[in-house]
Design an enzyme around this catalytic site. Structure first.
Site, PDB file in Angstrom:
ATOM      1  N   TRP A  92      -3.121  -5.465  -2.246  1.00 36.47           N
ATOM      2  CA  TRP A  92      -3.376  -4.530  -3.334  1.00 36.47           C
ATOM      3  C   TRP A  92      -4.778  -4.879  -3.867  1.00 36.47           C
ATOM      4  CZ3 TRP A  92       1.212  -5.022  -1.361  1.00 36.47           C
ATOM      5  CH2 TRP A  92       2.308  -4.254  -1.736  1.00 36.47           C
TER       6      TRP A  92
ATOM      7  N   ILE B 197      -4.811  -2.368   3.640  1.00 37.07           N
ATOM      8  CA  ILE B 197      -5.341  -2.375   2.277  1.00 37.07           C
ATOM      9  C   ILE B 197      -4.663  -1.285   1.459  1.00 37.07           C
ATOM     10  CG2 ILE B 197      -7.380  -1.947   0.848  1.00 37.07           C
ATOM     11  CD1 ILE B 197      -7.539  -4.605   2.273  1.00 37.07           C
ATOM     12  N   LYS B 198      -4.164  -1.681   0.287  1.00 39.90           N
ATOM     13  CA  LYS B 198      -3.661  -0.698  -0.678  1.00 39.90           C
ATOM     14  C   LYS B 198      -4.716  -0.524  -1.764  1.00 39.90           C
ATOM     15  CE  LYS B 198      -0.245   0.246  -4.258  1.00 39.90           C
ATOM     16  NZ  LYS B 198       0.791  -0.299  -5.157  1.00 39.90           N
ATOM     17  N   GLN B 199      -5.076   0.715  -2.033  1.00 40.61           N
ATOM     18  CA  GLN B 199      -6.115   0.984  -3.018  1.00 40.61           C
ATOM     19  C   GLN B 199      -5.807   2.280  -3.760  1.00 40.61           C
ATOM     20  OE1 GLN B 199      -8.295   0.352  -5.382  1.00 40.61           O
ATOM     21  NE2 GLN B 199      -9.531  -0.832  -3.899  1.00 40.61           N
TER      22      GLN B 199
END
Length: 367
Positions: free
Chosen positions: A211, A248-250
């Protein structure tokens, strides 16, 4: 007579266009003139083979990634639909579950992910541990290993470890997830902690998801919130893949110019190049998201955007809009929680399925 795949795709496109309303043409017909899609490593059915087999990830990590990519309604597409519910800690359980108290029981979190056709469920050590033997073989588990506990007064932006990586492995997880508040007073310690945790996770055969959130009061300037600027979130993504996050969490980028806004009044913050704003991005949301993807090693680490808070009646349209932007930018999917669990389970399943329809619709292409 059952619909053919082509007919279903057309029907899905028509439905998605209707959901998008006045933004349909703006989002579905956009042609990106920034970073070419030919430079992006796009999600495909063979994504794990193309990207990770040539990496340093061991056989067990490859197996764990395969477990996620080959589960749920998006199995075999290269896209991910993940249900994340860690808000009981991050936002307090009462505030998060008051709208739908059944989710105080973690079994219902897992049931929602299964009924919703998700690739995986991401939640806390406690939630997964208490139902591990019943469900670990039925849906891939992602353990969120650190959190911002919300009882310290006054509240502060910090992420602390809530358990060990080996504990996550013992309860059957295929991946661990962690948050870093890039830009915060505690980011240096968090980077070191998470980098070590990700190294251990890979050694044990688990995938890693980060995150990549920006967090600093200075990032709000002159009435504009640069926590969601393409340039700052893009750099956060680049730091995330540097510590070997597989995914990737964005948050979806909503504006740009964070570096420029902070480089005023004699302040020299970070480094920038005007081409970030003139050549690598535009004001279009798909191009802003494309820049986020580019910072994930041009898509070698997949970008999944967060679904955001629940706003009620507009949730389905908002979720579909985010999914369209992510997919057309070259992203890998959505990780959406509050829009799904802060409503009756049937409606939550419908929202998760609507998100997945965007990725299943072959007529929605990369811009």
């Amino acid at each position: 007579m059952p619909l053919t795949k082509t007919a279903m795709a057309k029907q899905a496109k028509l439905n998605i266009s209707k959901i998008l309303g006045k933004d349909a043409k703006y989002l579905l017909d956009h042609k990106s003139k920034t970073i070419s899609k030919d430079q992006i490593h796009l999600p495909t059915s063979d994504f794990v083979d193309r990207i990770f087999i040539q990496s340093n990830r061991n056989t067990q990590v490859i197996k764990s990634l395969g477990a996620m990519f080959d589960h749920g309604r998006l199995a075999g597409t290269g896209f991910l639909s993940i249900l994340p519910i860690d808000q009981g800690i991050e936002h307090s359980a009462g505030a998060s579950f008051a709208k739908n108290p059944i989710y105080f029981d973690p079994e219902n979190i897992v049931k929602l992910a299964i009924e919703g056709g998700c690739n995986a469920v991401a939640t806390t050590f406690g939630n997964l541990a208490i139902i591990s033997r019943k469900y670990a073989h039925k849906i891939p588990f992602i353990v969120k290993i650190n959190h911002n506990e919300l009882l310290t007064y006054p509240n502060k932006a910090d992420q602390i470890m809530f358990g060990s990586v080996r504990e996550a492995w013992n309860l059957g997880a295929v991946a661990v997830g962690a948050t870093i508040y890039f830009g915060s007073d505690n980011s240096t310690r968090q980077i070191i902690e998470v980098a070590k945790a990700f190294e251990e996770a890979h050694q044990l055969g688990m995938a890693t998801i980060l995150w990549c959130y920006t967090r600093n009061n200075a990032f709000k300037k002159d009435g504009k919130d640069y926590h969601v600027s393409a340039d700052l979130t893009g750099q956060a993504n680049h730091l995330g893949v540097t510590i070997q996050a597989d995914i990737i969490k964005q948050k979806l980028a909503e504006n740009n110019g964070g570096y420029k806004a902070l480089n005023t009044g004699g302040s020299t913050y970070g480094k920038l190049d005007e081409r970030i704003y003139t050549q690598l991005t535009s004001d279009h949301p798909i191009d802003l998201c494309r820049y986020q993807v580019a910072n994930c090693y041009m898509g070698r680490a997949g970008l999944i955007n967060s679904g955001g808070e629940s706003k009620g009646a507009s949730d389905l349209a908002d979720a579909v809009r985010t999914a369209v932007i992510n997919k057309r930018a070259g992203g890998m999917g959505l990780i959406s929680g509050r829009k799904a669990f802060q409503r009756p389970m049937k409606e939550g399943v419908e929202i998760l399925n609507a998100i997945q329809e965007v990725y299943l619709d072959s007529s929605i292409d990369v811009a």
